[in-house]
Design an enzyme around this catalytic site. Structure first.
Site, PDB file in Angstrom:
ATOM      1  N   LYS A 221     109.346 121.480  72.039  1.00 17.08           N
ATOM      2  CA  LYS A 221     110.721 121.522  71.545  1.00 17.08           C
ATOM      3  C   LYS A 221     111.437 120.181  71.711  1.00 17.08           C
ATOM      4  CE  LYS A 221     111.607 126.416  71.363  1.00 17.08           C
ATOM      5  NZ  LYS A 221     112.450 127.556  71.770  1.00 17.08           N
ATOM      6  N   ARG A 255     105.215 131.076  75.913  1.00 19.96           N
ATOM      7  CA  ARG A 255     104.997 131.127  74.461  1.00 19.96           C
ATOM      8  C   ARG A 255     104.661 129.704  74.013  1.00 19.96           C
ATOM      9  NH1 ARG A 255     108.025 130.381  69.738  1.00 19.96           N
ATOM     10  NH2 ARG A 255     107.503 131.808  68.020  1.00 19.96           N
TER      11      ARG A 255
END
Length: 279
Positions: A221, A255
């Site tokens: 991210k 995740r």
């Protein structure tokens, strides 16, 4: 700490990895990469052999500023892939990344096992009813607004307290609907600035007070690659570093795009905790 996935009890007392399989053309890291049966099944095989317990399928990119996708288009993208995967891997535990109850219902009807909702039911008032009907584990994430406008909604009175209140409220509503297995996701990158994301990670352990499994989605991210001044394609090392921090602060599920590396974090974390227990 267990959850029931199609009759299989999965123990989250030992951290697990959820592999990401994006079926969208515009996801921030792997958009458009898996667009035919061969590439999808090869990636499924790789993630499962690398140790993924869950595979998360998404057909609507939730990155900041993502394009709106009509519901029928989301279904057109995801439903044939659920069928394809379960025909080839009938024991795979598929999580469906959607905030739409109709998409969730259609996927559950053909064998999906988990619903992963970025809005915790706020974007579709029928979602709780569908999850309760099928009695599947439900991942509820924190987000404000929609993927289209969330980057402008980063004001909080107190970030951690606001999120704890949000989850307390959503959990109570889900319990009223008789949803049994709930997993919380604090929503890194969703309506949060980079400093807020790091503040959230630093105080992640406080969410264990909710007494529910905790899923963390940090993989590649922008909080990582912007801090390191590189790109999402170069953010694997940074992801691995923060995965270990997340595990040390109570994460039950990672995740991740890169399952093998995330599993290595889990194995090292287990070795570390076993060492501390034996002293």
């Amino acid at each position: 700490m267990t959850i029931n996935c199609k009759g299989q009890l999965i123990d989250l007392g030992v951290p697990k990895v959820m592999g990401i399989l994006n079926l969208t053309p515009d996801s921030f890291y792997d958009g458009g990469k898996y667009k035919n049966a061969y590439t999808i099944l090869k990636q499924m095989e790789k993630m499962l052999s690398d140790g993924a317990t869950f595979i998360d399928l998404g057909a609507y990119s939730s990155r900041p500023g993502a394009q709106y996708v009509p519901e029928d288009e989301e279904l057109h993208r995801i439903l044939p892939i659920v069928n394809l995967i379960l025909k080839e891997f009938p024991n795979a535990v598929l999580s469906i990344d959607t905030f739409r109850s109709r998409v969730a219902k259609k996927c559950l009807e053909v064998g999906a096992a988990v619903i992963n909702d970025i809005s915790a039911g706020n974007l579709d008032s029928n979602m709780f009813e569908v999850v309760a009907q099928y009695q599947v584990p439900y991942i509820m994430m924190h987000m404000k607004g929609t993927p289209q406008n969330m980057k402008d909604l980063t004001d909080y009175d107190n970030l951690i307290k606001d999120l704890l209140f949000y989850f307390s409220e959503r959990i109570a509503l889900a319990r009223q609907k008789k949803i049994n297995d709930i997993i919380i996701d604090p929503g890194f990158g969703f309506a949060k600035t980079t400093p807020q994301n790091f503040q959230l990670l630093e105080h992640l352990a406080l969410f264990k007070t909710l007494r529910l499994p905790l899923l963390v989605g940090l993989s590649r991210k922008s909080m990582i690659y912007k801090t390191l001044n590189n790109t999402s394609k170069e953010a694997l090392n940074g992801t691995t570093a923060l995965h270990m921090v997340a595990l040390q602060n109570g994460a039950n599920i990672l995740r991740a795009h890169d399952v093998k590396e995330a599993m290595e974090c889990v194995h090292l974390f287990k070795a570390l905790t076993q060492c501390s227990i034996s002293i």
